[in-house]
Write a protein that holds these residues in place. Structure first.
Motif, PDB file in Angstrom:
ATOM      1  N   MET A   1     -92.030 -35.947  99.302  1.00 32.91           N
ATOM      2  CA  MET A   1     -91.046 -34.976  99.742  1.00 32.91           C
ATOM      3  C   MET A   1     -91.782 -33.703 100.138  1.00 32.91           C
ATOM      4  SD  MET A   1     -87.544 -33.722  97.892  1.00 32.91           S
ATOM      5  CE  MET A   1     -86.717 -35.208  98.390  1.00 32.91           C
ATOM      6  N   ALA A   2     -91.314 -33.073 101.154  1.00 31.75           N
ATOM      7  CA  ALA A   2     -91.974 -31.877 101.671  1.00 31.75           C
ATOM      8  C   ALA A   2     -91.900 -30.741 100.657  1.00 31.75           C
ATOM      9  CB  ALA A   2     -91.315 -31.445 102.981  1.00 31.75           C
ATOM     10  N   ALA A   3     -92.989 -29.991 100.613  1.00 31.88           N
ATOM     11  CA  ALA A   3     -93.072 -28.890  99.659  1.00 31.88           C
ATOM     12  C   ALA A   3     -92.099 -27.767  99.992  1.00 31.88           C
ATOM     13  CB  ALA A   3     -94.492 -28.354  99.600  1.00 31.88           C
ATOM     14  N   ASP A   4     -91.643 -27.680 101.254  1.00 33.26           N
ATOM     15  CA  ASP A   4     -90.730 -26.592 101.611  1.00 33.26           C
ATOM     16  C   ASP A   4     -89.259 -26.947 101.377  1.00 33.26           C
ATOM     17  OD1 ASP A   4     -90.683 -28.473 103.609  1.00 33.26           O
ATOM     18  OD2 ASP A   4     -90.545 -27.012 105.238  1.00 33.26           O
ATOM     19  N   THR A   5     -88.994 -28.159 100.858  1.00 34.76           N
ATOM     20  CA  THR A   5     -87.626 -28.544 100.490  1.00 34.76           C
ATOM     21  C   THR A   5     -87.214 -27.702  99.279  1.00 34.76           C
ATOM     22  OG1 THR A   5     -88.093 -30.789 101.228  1.00 34.76           O
ATOM     23  CG2 THR A   5     -86.171 -30.483  99.799  1.00 34.76           C
ATOM     24  N   PRO A   6     -85.962 -27.249  99.249  1.00 31.16           N
ATOM     25  CA  PRO A   6     -85.528 -26.434  98.094  1.00 31.16           C
ATOM     26  C   PRO A   6     -85.765 -27.158  96.764  1.00 31.16           C
ATOM     27  CG  PRO A   6     -83.875 -26.402  99.815  1.00 31.16           C
ATOM     28  CD  PRO A   6     -84.913 -27.395 100.235  1.00 31.16           C
ATOM     29  N   VAL A   7     -86.057 -26.366  95.749  1.00 32.12           N
ATOM     30  CA  VAL A   7     -86.403 -26.907  94.434  1.00 32.12           C
ATOM     31  C   VAL A   7     -85.293 -27.806  93.892  1.00 32.12           C
ATOM     32  CG1 VAL A   7     -86.872 -26.294  92.028  1.00 32.12           C
ATOM     33  CG2 VAL A   7     -87.947 -25.012  93.873  1.00 32.12           C
ATOM     34  N   LEU A   8     -84.051 -27.366  93.966  1.00 34.59           N
ATOM     35  CA  LEU A   8     -82.956 -28.173  93.431  1.00 34.59           C
ATOM     36  C   LEU A   8     -82.838 -29.513  94.136  1.00 34.59           C
ATOM     37  CD1 LEU A   8     -80.160 -25.530  92.717  1.00 34.59           C
ATOM     38  CD2 LEU A   8     -81.617 -26.725  91.085  1.00 34.59           C
ATOM     39  N   ALA A   9     -83.051 -29.529  95.436  1.00 37.06           N
ATOM     40  CA  ALA A   9     -83.003 -30.788  96.181  1.00 37.06           C
ATOM     41  C   ALA A   9     -84.135 -31.712  95.742  1.00 37.06           C
ATOM     42  CB  ALA A   9     -83.076 -30.508  97.681  1.00 37.06           C
ATOM     43  N   ARG A  10     -85.289 -31.122  95.505  1.00 41.20           N
ATOM     44  CA  ARG A  10     -86.434 -31.936  95.061  1.00 41.20           C
ATOM     45  C   ARG A  10     -86.183 -32.496  93.663  1.00 41.20           C
ATOM     46  NH1 ARG A  10     -92.028 -29.194  95.965  1.00 41.20           N
ATOM     47  NH2 ARG A  10     -92.660 -31.363  95.753  1.00 41.20           N
ATOM     48  N   LEU A  11     -85.585 -31.691  92.797  1.00 43.01           N
ATOM     49  CA  LEU A  11     -85.285 -32.174  91.444  1.00 43.01           C
ATOM     50  C   LEU A  11     -84.235 -33.276  91.483  1.00 43.01           C
ATOM     51  CD1 LEU A  11     -85.185 -28.782  89.492  1.00 43.01           C
ATOM     52  CD2 LEU A  11     -87.069 -30.423  89.632  1.00 43.01           C
ATOM     53  N   ALA A  12     -83.224 -33.103  92.297  1.00 39.61           N
ATOM     54  CA  ALA A  12     -82.177 -34.125  92.411  1.00 39.61           C
ATOM     55  C   ALA A  12     -82.736 -35.413  92.989  1.00 39.61           C
ATOM     56  CB  ALA A  12     -81.034 -33.600  93.265  1.00 39.61           C
ATOM     57  N   ALA A  13     -83.674 -35.292  93.911  1.00 42.52           N
ATOM     58  CA  ALA A  13     -84.264 -36.478  94.540  1.00 42.52           C
ATOM     59  C   ALA A  13     -85.040 -37.330  93.540  1.00 42.52           C
ATOM     60  CB  ALA A  13     -85.167 -36.048  95.692  1.00 42.52           C
ATOM     61  N   LEU A  14     -85.547 -36.707  92.479  1.00 42.88           N
ATOM     62  CA  LEU A  14     -86.313 -37.470  91.487  1.00 42.88           C
ATOM     63  C   LEU A  14     -85.463 -38.590  90.893  1.00 42.88           C
ATOM     64  CD1 LEU A  14     -88.155 -34.588  89.577  1.00 42.88           C
ATOM     65  CD2 LEU A  14     -89.139 -36.170  91.247  1.00 42.88           C
TER      66      LEU A  14
END
Length: 151
Positions: A1-14
């Protein structure tokens, strides 16, 4: 996942990732292979790492306290004084708490806490002696750091 994706989106994607994808994310964020296949562990550590990279890690003071605590637990600390914790009340403060119908008073000393003539290095140890179970001493005695929304 791209590093510039919002933190919450990255956490949800996990939560939607397979273990294989989690391990790939681990390698990308830690520059090392994942230590195991435990989904819960990988999600938890990746969530921490994502937040650490985006928002910053532990403060210098927190790292210093954790290092000192680790030294104390390992027996590497040569100091006899307790570690200065900004949550500690001033020396001489008497903390009163009722537990099981009995009033308990703990006095803050220069190098620890006194309860019934017994010395403790931490409030948690004093709370444990009072209750017989694990407690966060600051929580037990009603001392906590203010929350961000309390400020």
């Amino acid at each position: 996942m791209a590093a510039d994706t919002p933190v919450l989106a990255r956490l949800a994607a996990l939560k939607r990732m397979s273990v294989r994808e989690l391990k790939a994310e681990w390698e990308a964020l830690f520059a090392a292979p994942a230590p195991n296949n435990s989904r819960g562990y990988l999600e938890m550590r990746l969530a921490w790492r994502i937040q650490e990279l985006a928002l910053g890690g532990l403060s210098r003071e927190t790292r210093k306290i954790l290092d000192l605590l680790a030294d104390e637990i390992d027996g590497n600390s040569g100091r006899k004084a307790i570690i200065a914790d900004p949550r500690n009340p001033v020396i001489g403060t008497r903390l009163v708490r009722e537990w099981d119908g009995i009033e308990h008073t703990v006095t803050v000393m220069k190098d620890g806490f006194d309860w019934q003539g017994r010395r403790f290095k931490s409030l948690s140890a004093a709370a444990r002696a009072i209750t017989g179970t694990q407690w966060n001493g600051y929580r037990f005695f009603g001392l906590r750091e203010p929350r961000r929304d309390d400020r």
